[in-house]
Design an enzyme around this catalytic site. Structure first.
Site, mmCIF file in Angstrom:
data_model
loop_
_atom_site.group_PDB
_atom_site.id
_atom_site.type_symbol
_atom_site.label_atom_id
_atom_site.label_comp_id
_atom_site.label_asym_id
_atom_site.label_seq_id
_atom_site.Cartn_x
_atom_site.Cartn_y
_atom_site.Cartn_z
ATOM 1 N N VAL A 57 0.839 -1.204 0.000
ATOM 2 C CA VAL A 57 0.000 0.000 0.000
ATOM 3 C C VAL A 57 0.872 1.252 0.000
ATOM 4 C CG1 VAL A 57 -1.704 1.336 1.306
ATOM 5 C CG2 VAL A 57 -1.933 -1.146 1.131
ATOM 6 N N ALA A 58 1.981 1.208 0.756
ATOM 7 C CA ALA A 58 2.870 2.360 0.844
ATOM 8 C C ALA A 58 3.601 2.613 -0.470
ATOM 9 C CB ALA A 58 3.886 2.146 1.960
ATOM 10 N N GLU B 170 -1.605 5.103 -5.298
ATOM 11 C CA GLU B 170 -2.952 4.781 -5.777
ATOM 12 C C GLU B 170 -3.572 5.893 -6.630
ATOM 13 O OE1 GLU B 170 -2.153 2.212 -2.277
ATOM 14 O OE2 GLU B 170 -1.920 4.345 -2.697
ATOM 15 N N ASP C 4 0.316 18.301 -43.922
ATOM 16 C CA ASP C 4 -0.330 18.525 -45.202
ATOM 17 C C ASP C 4 -0.006 19.946 -45.654
ATOM 18 O OD1 ASP C 4 -1.962 18.026 -47.371
ATOM 19 O OD2 ASP C 4 -3.784 18.672 -46.355
ATOM 20 N N ASP D 30 -1.760 13.664 -0.698
ATOM 21 C CA ASP D 30 -0.772 13.871 -1.757
ATOM 22 C C ASP D 30 -1.372 14.365 -3.070
ATOM 23 O OD1 ASP D 30 1.267 13.228 -0.138
ATOM 24 O OD2 ASP D 30 1.851 11.376 -1.144
#
Length: 879
Positions: A289-290, A294, A336, A721
Site C-alpha cells: 500500500v505504501a 494509488e 499537409d 498527496d
C-alpha cells in the site's frame, strides 16, 4: 500484370463488368445486389463496453492493488478495501468513456455516401437508393451531386469534380474520356470518378466499376481498421514502470513476510501463531500500500486535462488526453500543405501585361491603364463564380480568386457585371480549355475570352499594348511565352486573357475563338499562411523536423516548401510513384533528406509515418481529408484541421480550430511543459512513498511496530498527496523549454536527475519519520505510530516546494509564481487537522495524549528534511 480500370478501353470495361451504355436491367441489377451486397462500407465488430471495462484491469499495478484489496477485505479491513475498489472503478470508467468517444471514424466515412443515385435501368432514367447500386450500373452526374460509387466515365461535358477529400488538392479536377497509359495516382486518373467526391461543374455519365469496400474510400476504411492507434511515450513509460514496480513490490512483500514468519518460529515467544502470522501478513500488505501511488493515474489524468485547457487557448482541441504529452515529445511533424501551411484558397499573386510588364496594379481603379482595365473586365465577365450577400463563395476556386482580387483592388465585381451584362456565352470546355462571353462595352460588342496560355496564344493574332492593338510578332510571342514559363517554374497556376470585337449581338460559335487580341496573363497560387515561416524556424530550433506530405503536384509543393523553409539545398522531393519504387532500405537511407512528398496515396502516408516511427521518432501527422485518416490514426499524434472532414477528426487525437501550422508549434511548447510537470508530480509522489517504505523496512529490521496503518497510508496517498501533485501540474514552463531537443521516446519516467532526486528526497523523509517514531516510542508504541504518521504527512506536504524544480530553489522559481502550490499546502494542513478531531483520532490510530508538543516535533523534523533538500540543490547547482 492486369491493367487498372483507368488504363483500359471502354469496350474492355463493358465486357469486364458485363454491361452496356444503356445500363443494366432491373432483374440483372437485383441479382448482382443479392450476390455482392449493398454499396456501403462494412466494418469489423467493435469491442463491447464490458470488454473495454475489463481490459482496464490488465495493468500490473492495478492487479497488485486488487490483490491487496481482496486480502484486506478477508482480514476485515473493509474501509481500506472499499477505498481501493472505488479508485480503481473511477479510473476504469474514465478510460472506457474516452475509448468510446474515439469510435467514430467509420461512421463518419459512411455519412459521406450519397443518399440517392440517378441511374439508367431498363433503358430509362430512374432514381434509386445509392446503396442499391451494383457494378455495371450506368449513373448520371450533374453539378452538385455526390458521386455514389467508383466508375469509368462514358461521357464528360465540361465535367469538374472536387476530389480534395481523397487527394488533398484545392482545385477541382477536369475530367475527360482518354485512356491513361502508365501508373498514375488518384489525382491524375482523369477518366475516373470516385465515391464521396462532389461534382462542381458540368455533367457526366459513368459506369460503376467498384462499390462498397472495393471503392477508393472503401480502401481508406480498410486502412483505418487495420491501423492500430499508437500508445504515447508516457503510456509506454508508465506501463513499463508499472510492471517493474509491481514485480519489486511483490518480491519485497514476500521477503518481508518470510523474514517475519521466520522470526516468529525462531523466537517461539507467542502461543498464538495464527495472530502473529496474520500481523506479519498485514505488515507486508502495508508495504504494498505504501509503495503503490494509488492516485497516480487520476493525477496524471488531471494534469493532462489542465494541459488541454491551455492548448485550447493555442487553438488546439485535444480529443484524447495522452496526446497532450505526446505532442511535447514530437520530433517530426508530417504536415499537409493545403489549408495547413497554405491558406486553402487560390490567390492572384502576379500578372503580366506586354505594355507594362509586372508592375503592381494600383488600388485606385481610376488610375488604371486601358490594358489593366481590360484584363480585369475579362477576369470578371468570363467568369461563372459568385459571392453571396452572406459572403459564401460559389464556383471554381480559380474564378473565385479573380473576384477576390478585384474586390481587394477596390473594384467591386458586381458593379462590373451589372454594367456589362452577359449577352451570349461559350461555356468552358476541357477539350478546348477556353471560356468566352459576349458583352456590350462602350457601344461595342466584345467577346471576352480566358483560358490556358498555350491554347489562347495559339488563337491570338494581335496584342493590346499602350492602348493600341498591334500585331502579335514572333518576338512578342516569345517574350510572353518566356514569362509564362517563368510563372510555371514558380509553381503558379496561369491563365491568359484576350478579347475580340463582334459585329452584333449574336450566338457565338467556336470559330469566333480565333484571331483574338491578347491582353495579358494572371498567375495564382494557394499562398503560405502568415506565421508559418516563423513556426517552421521555431520547430527547427526545438529539434523538430517538418516534412510536407501533399496530394498536390511536386513542383507546387517544392516551391511552397522552399518559400517557408521546409526544403533546403541538398533535400529531396518524391512523388508517391517514386516512393513506391523505393525499397524499405532505400527509404530508411534517404528518409532524413526527403522533406517533400507529392501526389501521395493513403498507403504512402502510412508508410512515411511508420518509417519515421521505426527510426525511433515520435511522429505527428496533420490532415483534413478522408485520405489522411489512416495516417492520422497510425501517427503517434494525429492532428486534424477544424475545417476538415469528420472522418479525419474522428481518426485524430487533436483538432486545430484555426487550421494553422503555427498553432501546432505553440501547442508543442505546452505539451513539453505538461510532461515536465507530470514528471515533477510523479517524483513528488514516489519520494513520499519511498520515505514511507524506508521507515517500514527500518522498523522491520530493528523489530519495531509497523509505523503506519494501511488506512493512514491510503489517506496520505489518495487525499493528502493528490492536491500538491495537481498543483505541481500547474507550474509554468522553463524559459529554455523550446531550445532543447525532443526527449527520447525510450527514455524512462525517472530519466535524468529525477531518480536521484526521488532517492535523495525519499531518504530524507524516511530518516525524519524514523526519528519521529523513535521519539514517540519513548512514550508508547501507539505514540510512535502517531508521530511517524504525523511526520510523514508533513514531510510529504512540505516537499511540494523543493519538488517544483530540480535545478532552482523554491524562492528562485518564484515563491508565489504558482499560487496553487500555496493553496494545496494550506489545504493539506487543514486535512491533517481533521485526523486530530476526537471522533476520528481512533480511526487514524492517534492516541488522545498526542498534542501540540508532538505536532511541533513532527513539523520541525519535516522542515529540517526540506531545508536539507533545498541546500543540497543549491550546492549541486554551484558545482
Amino acid at each position: 500484370m492486369e491493367k487498372e480500370t483507368y488504363q483500359t478501353s471502354l469496350d474492355e470495361i463493358m465486357e469486364k463488368v458485363g454491361s452496356q451504355s444503356t445500363g443494366l436491367t432491373g432483374q440483372e441489377a437485383g441479382s448482382r445486389l443479392e450476390k455482392n451486397g449493398y454499396n456501403q462500407l462494412k466494418e469489423a465488430p467493435k469491442k463491447s463496453t464490458m470488454a473495454l471495462f475489463l481490459e482496464t484491469f490488465k495493468d500490473a499495478m492495478v492487479i497488485v492493488l486488487l490483490v491487496v484489496a481482496v486480502v484486506q477485505m478477508l482480514m476485515g479491513a473493509y474501509v481500506e478495501s472499499l477505498v481501493i475498489f472505488i479508485v480503481l472503478m473511477m479510473n476504469s470508467v474514465v478510460s472506457v468513456i474516452q475509448t468510446k468517444k474515439a469510435e467514430g471514424s467509420l461512421d463518419a466515412l459512411k455519412s459521406l455516401s450519397a443518399p440517392d443515385a440517378n441511374v439508367i435501368r431498363d433503358g430509362k432514367e430512374t432514381v434509386i437508393l445509392a446503396k442499391e447500386l451494383v457494378v455495371g450500373d450506368v449513373v448520371i452526374l450533374e453539378a452538385g451531386d455526390y458521386v455514389p460509387a467508383d466508375g469509368r466515365l462514358l461521357e464528360a461535358g465540361s465535367l469538374k469534380i472536387d476530389e480534395g477529400m481523397l487527394t488533398g488538392e484545392s482545385v477541382p479536377v477536369e475530367k475527360n474520356l482518354e485512356v491513361i497509359s502508365g501508373s498514375v495516382p488518384i489525382g491524375d486518373r482523369t477518366n475516373m470518378v470516385f465515391s464521396g467526391t462532389i461534382v462542381t461543374y458540368g455533367r457526366g455519365l459513368f459506369i460503376v466499376t467498384a462499390t462498397g469496400n472495393d471503392t477508393e474510400i472503401g480502401q481508406v476504411a480498410g486502412l483505418l481498421e487495420s491501423t492500430s492507434e499508437q500508445k504515447t511515450p508516457l503510456q509506454r513509460g508508465l506501463d513499463l514502470f508499472s510492471k517493474k514496480l509491481s514485480l519489486w513490490i511483490l518480491v519485497l512483500s514476500i521477503v518481508i513476510l518470510a523474514v517475519q514468519v521466520a522470526r516468529i518460529f525462531i523466537s517461539g515467544g507467542s502461543t498464538d501463531l495464527t495472530t502473529d502470522i496474520l500481523n506479519a501478513f498485514m505488515f507486508a500488505v502495508a508495504v504494498a500500500v505504501a509503495a503503490i501511488p494509488e492516485a497516480l493515474q487520476s493525477i496524471v489524468t488531471i494534469v493532462l486535462s489542465l494541459g488541454t485547457k491551455r492548448m485550447a487557448n493555442q487553438h488546439a482541441i485535444i480529443r484524447h488526453l495522452p496526446a497532450v504529452e505526446t505532442l511535447g515529445s514530437t520530433s517530426v511533424v508530417c504536415t499537409d500543405k493545403t489549408g495547413t501551411l497554405t491558406q486553402n484558397k487560390m490567390t492572384v499573386v502576379d500578372h503580366y501585361l506586354p505594355s507594362s510588364g509586372a508592375e503592381t496594379i494600383s488600388e485606385d481603379p481610376s488610375t488604371w491603364t486601358k490594358e489593366i482595365k481590360r484584363i480585369m473586365e475579362i477576369s470578371l465577365l468570363a467568369n461563372d463564380a459568385a459571392i453571396t450577400e452572406d459572403g459564401e463563395k460559389i464556383g471554381d476556386p480559380t474564378e473565385i480568386a479573380f473576384l477576390d482580387y478585384s474586390e481587394k483592388l477596390n473594384s467591386p465585381y458586381r458593379e462590373t457585371r451589372q454594367k456589362y451584362p452577359r449577352l451570349q456565352e461559350l461555356p468552358f470546355d476541357s477539350d478546348r480549355k477556353l471560356m468566352s462571353t459576349l458583352h456590350e462595352i462602350d457601344g461595342e460588342f466584345l467577346m471576352m475570352t480566358k483560358g490556358g496560355p498555350d491554347v489562347l496564344l495559339g488563337r491570338s493574332s494581335k496584342v493590346l499594348i499602350d492602348g493600341e492593338v498591334v500585331p502579335l510578332t514572333k518576338e512578342l510571342l516569345a517574350t510572353i511565352q518566356e514569362k509564362n514559363e517563368g510563372f510555371s517554374k514558380r509553381a503558379l497556376r496561369v491563365l491568359a486573357f484576350a478579347y475580340k470585337p463582334v459585329s452584333e449581338n449574336r450566338v457565338l460559335s467556336l470559330e469566333d475563338e480565333n484571331e483574338l487580341i491578347f491582353v495579358g496573363l494572371m498567375a495564382m497560387i494557394d499562398p503560405p499562411r502568415e506565421q508559418v515561416k516563423d513556426a517552421v524556424r521555431d520547430a527547427k530550433s526545438a529539434g523538430i523536423k517538418t516534412v510536407m506530405i501533399t496530394g498536390d503536384h511536386k513542383t507546387t509543393a517544392v516551391a511552397i516548401a522552399r518559400e517557408i523553409g521546409i526544403s533546403e539545398d541538398g533535400h529531396m522531393a518524391l512523388t508517391g510513384t517514386e516512393l513506391d519504387a523505393l525499397t524499405e532500405e532505400e527509404l530508411k537511407r534517404d528518409l532524413e533528406k526527403i522533406t517533400v512528398y507529392a501526389r501521395v496515396s493513403p498507403e504512402n502516408k502510412i508508410r512515411i509515418v511508420r518509417a519515421w516511427q521505426d527510426k525511433g521518432n515520435i511522429a505527428a501527422m496533420t490532415g483534413d481529408g478522408v485520405n489522411d485518416a489512416p495516417a492520422l490514426k497510425q501517427a503517434d499524434i494525429g492532428i486534424a484541421m477544424g475545417t476538415g472532414t469528420d472522418v479525419a477528426k474522428d481518426a485524430s487525437a487533436m483538432i486545430l480550430t484555426d487550421d494553422n501550422f503555427a498553432s501546432i508549434i505553440s501547442a508543442v511548447k505546452v505539451g513539453r511543459n505538461v510532461f515536465d510537470n507530470i514528471k515533477k508530480a510523479i517524483a513528488y509522489l514516489f519520494s513520499g512513498n519511498l520515505g514511507a517504505i524506508i521507515a517500514i523496512l527500518f522498523a522491520l529490521v530493528v523489530g519495531w511496530a509497523n509505523p503506519f496503518t494501511a488506512l493512514q497510508l491510503l489517506f496520505i496517498n489518495l487525499v493528502n498527496d493528490s492536491l500538491p501533485a495537481i498543483a505541481l501540474g500547474m507550474e509554468k514552463e522553463e524559459p529554455t523549454i523550446m531550445n532543447r531537443k525532443p526527449r527520447d521516446p525510450n527514455e524512462g519516467i525517472f530519466s535524468g536527475d529525477t531518480l536521484t532526486s526521488v532517492i535523495y528526497r525519499g531518504s530524507l523523509i524516511g530518516i525524519a519519520v524514523i526519528i519521529a517514531q523513535y521519539i514517540g516510542m519513548q512514550t508508547s508504541p501507539e505514540m510512535g505510530v502517531a508521530m511517524a504518521f504525523s511526520t510523514l504527512i508533513w514531510s510529504r506536504t512540505l516537499q511540494t516546494f523543493p519538488a517544483r524544480s530540480n535545478s532552482q530553489s523554491a524562492i528562485k522559481a518564484g515563491f508565489f509564481s504558482n499560487r496553487m502550490v500555496i493553496l494545496a499546502v494550506s489545504l493539506c494542513a487543514v486535512l491533517y487537522t481533521v485526523t486530530l478531531i476526537p471522533g476520528l483520532r481512533s480511526v487514524f490510530s492517534i492516541p488522545a495524549t498526542f498534542g501540540l508538543t508532538q505536532i511541533g516535533i513532527s513539523v520541525g523534523l519535516a522542515l529540517a528534511a526540506i531545508v536539507l533538500m533545498e541546500v543540497t540543490k543549491l550546492i549541486l547547482k554551484k558545482k
